[in-house]
Design a protein around this motif. Structure first.
Motif, mmCIF file in Angstrom:
data_model
loop_
_atom_site.group_PDB
_atom_site.id
_atom_site.type_symbol
_atom_site.label_atom_id
_atom_site.label_comp_id
_atom_site.label_asym_id
_atom_site.label_seq_id
_atom_site.Cartn_x
_atom_site.Cartn_y
_atom_site.Cartn_z
ATOM 1 N N ALA A 83 45.450 47.294 33.284
ATOM 2 C CA ALA A 83 44.426 46.772 32.498
ATOM 3 C C ALA A 83 43.550 45.579 33.272
ATOM 4 O O ALA A 83 42.621 45.243 33.036
ATOM 5 N N ALA A 84 44.052 45.234 34.730
ATOM 6 C CA ALA A 84 43.344 44.411 35.271
ATOM 7 C C ALA A 84 41.877 44.623 35.773
ATOM 8 O O ALA A 84 41.243 43.501 35.396
ATOM 9 N N GLU A 85 41.852 45.734 36.284
ATOM 10 C CA GLU A 85 40.222 45.851 36.483
ATOM 11 C C GLU A 85 39.209 45.916 35.397
ATOM 12 O O GLU A 85 38.276 45.284 35.572
ATOM 13 N N GLU A 86 39.807 46.466 34.167
ATOM 14 C CA GLU A 86 38.760 46.362 32.962
ATOM 15 C C GLU A 86 38.691 44.875 32.462
ATOM 16 O O GLU A 86 37.770 44.559 32.017
ATOM 17 N N TYR A 87 39.892 44.305 32.694
ATOM 18 C CA TYR A 87 39.794 42.905 32.033
ATOM 19 C C TYR A 87 38.816 42.036 33.009
ATOM 20 O O TYR A 87 38.061 41.065 32.509
ATOM 21 N N GLU A 88 38.857 41.938 34.260
ATOM 22 C CA GLU A 88 38.052 41.345 35.174
ATOM 23 C C GLU A 88 36.643 41.830 34.797
ATOM 24 O O GLU A 88 35.734 40.858 34.801
ATOM 25 N N LYS A 89 36.127 43.005 34.841
ATOM 26 C CA LYS A 89 34.931 43.518 34.366
ATOM 27 C C LYS A 89 34.280 42.794 33.043
ATOM 28 O O LYS A 89 33.251 42.141 32.943
ATOM 29 N N GLN A 90 35.288 42.556 31.927
ATOM 30 C CA GLN A 90 34.860 42.184 30.961
ATOM 31 C C GLN A 90 34.644 40.606 30.745
ATOM 32 O O GLN A 90 33.719 40.177 30.073
#
Length: 93
Positions: A83-90
């Motif tokens: 989930a790290a990549e999507e979390y950083e995008k958000q």
């Protein structure tokens, strides 16, 4: 989603950010092999209980400002690898 175990930890961490799935009714959240059922009889919207252990959980959406922990308690948060990549995008949008 932001998931916090109010009575212990979640695989070594007090709180985590990760992907969840929902039951058809939306009353149960599934996360890391746990079935978290919405608290019955009122209470706060984000309160859930593990159907196996009875532990109480706080579940909410991820906040852009990064203050995901429940307002009543400050905890360190672990972001699941998937989930790290999507979390950083958000956080950065």
């Amino acid at each position: 989603m932001y998931i916090e175990n109010k009575e212990g930890d979640i695989d070594g961490h007090k709180a985590r950010i990760g992907w969840v799935t929902f039951s058809k009714t939306g009353r149960t959240i599934y996360y890391r092999g746990r079935s978290l059922a919405r608290a019955k009889g009122g209470g706060v919207l984000g309160n859930y209980f593990c159907e196996d252990s009875g532990d109480e959980y706080w579940v909410s959406g991820v906040k852009k400002r990064g203050s995901n922990a429940h307002w009543a308690e400050s905890v360190s948060v672990f972001v699941d690898e998937n989930a790290a990549e999507e979390y950083e995008k958000q956080k950065n949008s």
